[in-house]
Motif scaffolding. Structure first.
Motif, PDB file in Angstrom:
ATOM      1  N   LEU A  62      70.948  54.476  40.498  1.00  0.00           N
ATOM      2  CA  LEU A  62      71.929  55.126  39.632  1.00  0.00           C
ATOM      3  C   LEU A  62      71.328  56.304  38.880  1.00  0.00           C
ATOM      4  O   LEU A  62      71.991  57.332  38.697  1.00  0.00           O
ATOM      5  CB  LEU A  62      72.519  54.103  38.659  1.00  0.00           C
ATOM      6  N   ASP A  63      70.074  56.201  38.463  1.00  0.00           N
ATOM      7  CA  ASP A  63      69.419  57.317  37.770  1.00  0.00           C
ATOM      8  C   ASP A  63      69.369  58.561  38.650  1.00  0.00           C
ATOM      9  O   ASP A  63      69.664  59.668  38.188  1.00  0.00           O
ATOM     10  CB  ASP A  63      68.004  56.928  37.322  1.00  0.00           C
ATOM     11  N   PHE A  65      71.325  59.111  41.323  1.00  0.00           N
ATOM     12  CA  PHE A  65      72.712  59.456  41.620  1.00  0.00           C
ATOM     13  C   PHE A  65      73.332  60.263  40.477  1.00  0.00           C
ATOM     14  O   PHE A  65      73.995  61.277  40.706  1.00  0.00           O
ATOM     15  CB  PHE A  65      73.508  58.166  41.861  1.00  0.00           C
ATOM     16  N   ASN A  66      73.094  59.838  39.245  1.00  0.00           N
ATOM     17  CA  ASN A  66      73.693  60.510  38.084  1.00  0.00           C
ATOM     18  C   ASN A  66      73.153  61.919  37.874  1.00  0.00           C
ATOM     19  O   ASN A  66      73.798  62.730  37.219  1.00  0.00           O
ATOM     20  CB  ASN A  66      73.498  59.676  36.821  1.00  0.00           C
ATOM     21  N   CYS A  93      79.138  52.321  39.221  1.00  0.00           N
ATOM     22  CA  CYS A  93      78.551  53.531  38.631  1.00  0.00           C
ATOM     23  C   CYS A  93      78.999  53.678  37.182  1.00  0.00           C
ATOM     24  O   CYS A  93      79.928  53.018  36.727  1.00  0.00           O
ATOM     25  CB  CYS A  93      78.978  54.760  39.437  1.00  0.00           C
ATOM     26  N   ASP A  94      78.314  54.539  36.456  1.00  0.00           N
ATOM     27  CA  ASP A  94      78.664  54.797  35.062  1.00  0.00           C
ATOM     28  C   ASP A  94      79.970  55.584  35.013  1.00  0.00           C
ATOM     29  O   ASP A  94      80.109  56.613  35.678  1.00  0.00           O
ATOM     30  CB  ASP A  94      77.559  55.596  34.372  1.00  0.00           C
ATOM     31  N   GLU A  97      80.662  59.311  33.441  1.00  0.00           N
ATOM     32  CA  GLU A  97      79.609  60.317  33.614  1.00  0.00           C
ATOM     33  C   GLU A  97      79.026  60.445  35.017  1.00  0.00           C
ATOM     34  O   GLU A  97      78.502  61.502  35.365  1.00  0.00           O
ATOM     35  CB  GLU A  97      78.482  60.141  32.589  1.00  0.00           C
ATOM     36  N   SER A  98      79.110  59.422  35.848  1.00  0.00           N
ATOM     37  CA  SER A  98      78.572  59.550  37.208  1.00  0.00           C
ATOM     38  C   SER A  98      79.313  60.606  38.016  1.00  0.00           C
ATOM     39  O   SER A  98      78.728  61.258  38.879  1.00  0.00           O
ATOM     40  CB  SER A  98      78.640  58.216  37.944  1.00  0.00           C
TER      41      SER A  98
END
Length: 173
Positions: A62-63, A65-66, A93-94, A97-98
């Protein structure tokens, strides 16, 4: 940064082959792109990474990806739509914000003759909910087994032409 999402967790998929092809073409055009294959999701993904919980394995995914500002989704047809693992992934996902105010291109593939038209349409609706801006030129590659050569590259003249057109538009999008 561009992230290409191979939107299935099926090992050895044609989806991943198409994602690799897109990555090579983007590289030839001077664009760095990484691939996220949904086969990389942790085995315990559904139990550990939904609803704000995060395993270390998914947090690392995720880090990266974001940090992306553009996404290229290669989406196979599953039962007339897109794979459930893709929906679970975007749900994990977030939010927002993602995806919010970022950009994406969509490529549908299928073994049948329509290139996942419905699945791309369904996923477009999800993207609009996230306020993810979608490149209007969406590709639908039908009969994918006949589109890939022995090197897992697309080779049919029309398909290659439209892929290059889509990539050029995506770069300037």
């Amino acid at each position: 940064m561009i992230t290409i999402i191979s939107s299935t967790n099926r090992p050895g998929s044609n989806t991943f082959k198409v994602a690799k092809y897109y990555q090579q073409i983007l590289l030839q055009k001077g664009q760095k792109a990484n691939i996220l294959s949904l086969t990389e999701l942790p085995d315990t993904f559904i139990a550990t990474d939904l609803y704000g919980k995060r395993s270390e394995a998914f947090k690392m995914i995720l880090d990266v990806f974001n940090q992306s500002d553009k996404f290229l989704f290669v989406i196979p047809e599953y039962n007339g739509s897109y794979p459930g693992v893709l929906k679970v992934f975007v749900d994990a996902c977030d939010f927002p914000e993602s995806f919010y105010e970022k950009k994406a291109a969509l490529v549908g593939i299928s073994s049948g003759k329509y290139g996942n038209i419905r699945g791309i349409d369904h996923f477009t609706g999800v993207c609009h909910y996230f306020n993810l801006h979608i490149l209007p030129l969406k590709l639908h590659i039908a009969n994918i087994k006949s589109e890939l050569d022995e090197n897992a590259s697309l080779f049919k003249e029309d398909t290659v032409k439209f892929v290059n057109e889509q990539i050029d538009k995506f770069i300037s999008f």
